[in-house]
Design an enzyme around this catalytic site. Sequence first.
Site, PDB file in Angstrom:
ATOM      1  N   THR A  28     -49.138 129.459  25.679  1.00  0.00           N
ATOM      2  CA  THR A  28     -49.706 129.948  26.936  1.00  0.00           C
ATOM      3  C   THR A  28     -48.576 130.079  27.942  1.00  0.00           C
ATOM      4  O   THR A  28     -47.864 129.108  28.204  1.00  0.00           O
ATOM      5  CB  THR A  28     -50.785 128.985  27.464  1.00  0.00           C
ATOM      6  OG1 THR A  28     -51.748 128.741  26.439  1.00  0.00           O
ATOM      7  CG2 THR A  28     -51.486 129.592  28.662  1.00  0.00           C
ATOM      8  N   LYS A 140     -47.887 123.298  18.975  1.00  0.00           N
ATOM      9  CA  LYS A 140     -49.175 123.565  19.621  1.00  0.00           C
ATOM     10  C   LYS A 140     -50.074 124.286  18.617  1.00  0.00           C
ATOM     11  O   LYS A 140     -50.248 125.499  18.654  1.00  0.00           O
ATOM     12  CB  LYS A 140     -48.972 124.395  20.884  1.00  0.00           C
ATOM     13  CG  LYS A 140     -50.114 124.246  21.885  1.00  0.00           C
ATOM     14  CD  LYS A 140     -49.699 124.678  23.267  1.00  0.00           C
ATOM     15  CE  LYS A 140     -50.790 124.381  24.276  1.00  0.00           C
ATOM     16  NZ  LYS A 140     -50.408 124.796  25.638  1.00  0.00           N
ATOM     17  N   GLU A 173     -48.614 111.876  26.895  1.00  0.00           N
ATOM     18  CA  GLU A 173     -48.713 113.110  27.674  1.00  0.00           C
ATOM     19  C   GLU A 173     -49.959 113.041  28.538  1.00  0.00           C
ATOM     20  O   GLU A 173     -50.566 111.974  28.695  1.00  0.00           O
ATOM     21  CB  GLU A 173     -48.783 114.324  26.730  1.00  0.00           C
ATOM     22  CG  GLU A 173     -49.964 114.276  25.759  1.00  0.00           C
ATOM     23  CD  GLU A 173     -49.902 115.359  24.687  1.00  0.00           C
ATOM     24  OE1 GLU A 173     -48.900 116.100  24.634  1.00  0.00           O
ATOM     25  OE2 GLU A 173     -50.868 115.451  23.900  1.00  0.00           O
TER      26      GLU A 173
END
Length: 269
Positions: A28, A140, A173
Amino acid sequence: MMLINGDETEFLPVSDRGLQFGDGCFTTALILEGKICRPEAHLQRLQEGCERLAIPFADWQKLVQEMHSRAATLQRGVLKVVITRGSGGRGYSSTGCDQPRRIVSVAAYPAQYDSWRAQGITLLTCPMRLGINPALAGIKHLNRLEQVMIRQFIDQSDAEEALVLDCRDRIIECCSANIFWRRGEQLFTPRVDEAGVNGTMRRYLIRLLAEQGYDCQEVRAGLPALQQADEVFICNSLMPVVPVTRVDTLTYSPGTLTQRLSELCYSPG
């Protein structure tokens, strides 16, 4: 409308392995002034994901053209690129799956990020723990059920984001961002070789901090590390850098380093 293998459509075969098994990867990117911010980093992420998952994707030139043509339609927004293994195989077997699919779409910029950068945000430690899996850590991939469950926790809280630990109670995270903290002149960020995502902005910041004269260590640390922090911030390719003003009961003042990094990172190119 999105592009699927170059065709304008919103329909994907139910046999696609991205739908069936989460068999694919994505990235993204931020669009500013009709341009993709740091496009090479996003291509590198996709290439690493395909290599790690052994997806035989080869249409990189077409994909790059589609990414830039879609980004040019927005002054500011979000570009998302998904690569799946395509359709085929029986059950989990990927034998015969030699025609991966590429999906390119754009969306509006998340309006809350402007206020987050200006005012800072609160994190709450999420009870959901990330599993440890070195084979998939860092990339990802499309298996994001952990993040879906973490997002459910955030939606039921008064926090903007969550602090996420692994099953050994080590900081990893946030739901949709990486995290850094400063203690004096020393910067720290969690290692993501066993769990979590090695975000494109995380990689960029580690290099940028070195250029600014800071030593940034990738560490395995628990919650006590944040008790000693002078400054905490999170990042992803869209934010790109946001100050953290509270983690559970710990409070922080937005620091000058966070502000400087935010200014340096929020730009096209």
